[in-house]
Design an enzyme around this catalytic site. Structure first.
Site, PDB file in Angstrom:
ATOM      1  NE  ARG A 145      -4.266  -0.160  13.496  1.00  0.00           N
ATOM      2  CZ  ARG A 145      -3.616   0.090  12.371  1.00  0.00           C
ATOM      3  NH1 ARG A 145      -2.295   0.204  12.385  1.00  0.00           N
ATOM      4  NH2 ARG A 145      -4.275   0.215  11.235  1.00  0.00           N
ATOM      5  CE  LYS A 151      -1.676   1.750   3.778  1.00  0.00           C
ATOM      6  NZ  LYS A 151      -2.446   2.042   5.006  1.00  0.00           N
ATOM      7  CG  ASP A 167       1.087   0.061  10.302  1.00  0.00           C
ATOM      8  OD1 ASP A 167       0.477   0.696  11.176  1.00  0.00           O
ATOM      9  OD2 ASP A 167       1.197   0.463   9.121  1.00  0.00           O
TER      10      ASP A 167
END
Length: 412
Positions: free
Chosen positions: A326, A10, A295
């Protein structure tokens, strides 16, 4: 060899889309990521009048650049859930001329934008507001000196660097804080592929004016963040998996997750054009700073209960301002599965245990969904409340993970 065809990066795809739109000539992206985030970025460029041929399912995308800037002087641009599109595309509008209204999903509206918008104001853009939605009045970017705090997102710095060659006088950025630094390496490598010059001295970046030229054809390597789930799957099942076309020459920082697994006892082989992981009988505990590979925090947190000792992940405050909080989402979901965790402002510790089945609340966050799907390989009865949220970056994730598990089962 059991190989997984991990889809394109991405980070590379969206950076390349913006660079190609600004470049002289036609750029062909080979094996781009085809997912909601990248299609949203392509749609945003199209709304600005750029010639972007990005059909779903295609092995190649074609972009005809417009060095002069957007082809329209008014536009409404909607960047969906995608932070990269929401933060990168506006620099093209700011370098052009006109009035442009930017908006995004409710989820993206809650994410930080103020440092980037403040910097663009310093360079000459007039912007009404400090968050999405906002309206930009653009009359080109003059360039000059900017001081930037990129401690919440490296995407703020990437966006400014992308703008540098489009400014009249060039750009000099002094960064006070920086998270996920390897993403800046990706940015600079791609800018150089498009003919730009970026000089870095410590925390100061200097970008010369002069625009971009297309490299012609640009291959997109697999996404290292997505690869982490399949590497983790091998690590917790004692199996072996290889991700082709992703190797030691990659600038993607999340490939460092393979080394984390190695430090926990997995066998890892990193070659020029592939990475292979074989899981041990049981992973060991670890304390690890994931500041520059944040991530992958949910990936490690989700499999952590299966380790022999505690897993402590530190220096990841920025994960609290992603698609969801998260860090807290991982703690809450592990708690629902019977696992003890403790958290601080920028860390989480997961104790070893035996997770039971239960419902995982994904918070519409693709990384929470994918990370806990991996844990589901070892935990019967684990369910996701929103499995489809993976369309953001890997629409075929569940099929790929299911096929990998089936191939491993067939080998027993």
């Amino acid at each position: 060899m059991v190989a997984v065809p991990v889809p394109g990066s991405k980070s590379i795809t969206n950076r390349a889309l913006v660079l190609a739109a600004a470049a002289q000539g036609v750029t062909v992206l080979q094996r781009p990521l085809i997912a909601d985030d990248t299609q949203g970025c392509a749609a945003a460029l199209t709304a600005l009048g750029y010639d972007v041929d990005a059909p779903g399912g295609a092995a190649e995308w074609r972009i005809a650049g417009r060095p002069s800037g957007p082809a329209v002087t008014t536009a409404s641009i909607y960047t969906r859930d995608g932070a990269t599109g929401a933060r990168f595309v506006p620099v093209l509008a700011a370098a052009g001329h006109g009035t442009f209204h930017f908006d995004a999903s409710e989820q993206m509206q809650a994410r930080p934008m103020a440092p980037l918008l403040a910097a663009l104001r310093q360079l000459g853009a007039r912007i009404d507001g400090d968050a999405l939605p906002y309206t930009m009045h653009a009359d080109g970017l003059r360039g000059g000196d900017v001081v930037l705090d990129a401690g919440i997102s490296s995407q703020f710095l990437t966006a400014l660097l992308l703008a540098g060659p489009l400014t009249r006088d060039g750009l000099r950025v002094t960064v006070t804080k920086l998270v996920s630094a390897p993403y800046i390496d990706i940015t600079i490598r791609l800018m150089e592929a498009f003919g730009a010059t970026v000089d870095r001295e410590g925390n100061r970046f200097t970008v010369a004016p002069g625009g971009y030229t297309t490299p012609g054809t640009l291959p997109v390597e697999p996404d290292a963040s997505t690869a982490s789930y399949f590497l983790a799957a091998a690590a917790i099942t004692g199996r072996t998996v290889t991700v082709p076309r992703l190797g030691k020459d990659s600038a993607q920082g999340d490939l460092a997750f393979a080394q984390v697994l190695a430090d926990m006892g997995a066998s890892v082989t990193l070659e020029r054009d592939q990475v292979t992981v074989t899981g041990p009988a049981q992973l060991g505990g670890i304390t690890v700073d994931l500041h520059h590979a944040s991530d992958t925090m949910p990936t490690l947190a989700a499999i952590a209960p299966l380790a022999a000792g505690p897993v402590r992940i530190t220096n990841v405050y920025n994960t609290r301002v992603k698609e969801c909080d998260r860090l807290q989402a991982c703690a809450d979901n592990l708690g629902r599965l019977g696992i003890t965790t403790t958290t601080g402002s920028d860390w989480i510790q997961i104790e070893p245990g035996t997770p039971h089945g239960g419902r995982v609340l994904t918070m519409r966050d693709h990384r929470i969904a994918m990370a806990f799907s991996v844990l589901g390989l070892r935990v019967p009865g684990l369910e996701l409340d929103d499995p489809n949220c993976v369309i953001k970056t890997c629409p075929d994730f569940h099929q790929l993970l299911g096929a990998l598990a089936a191939r491993w089962e067939a080998m027993t």
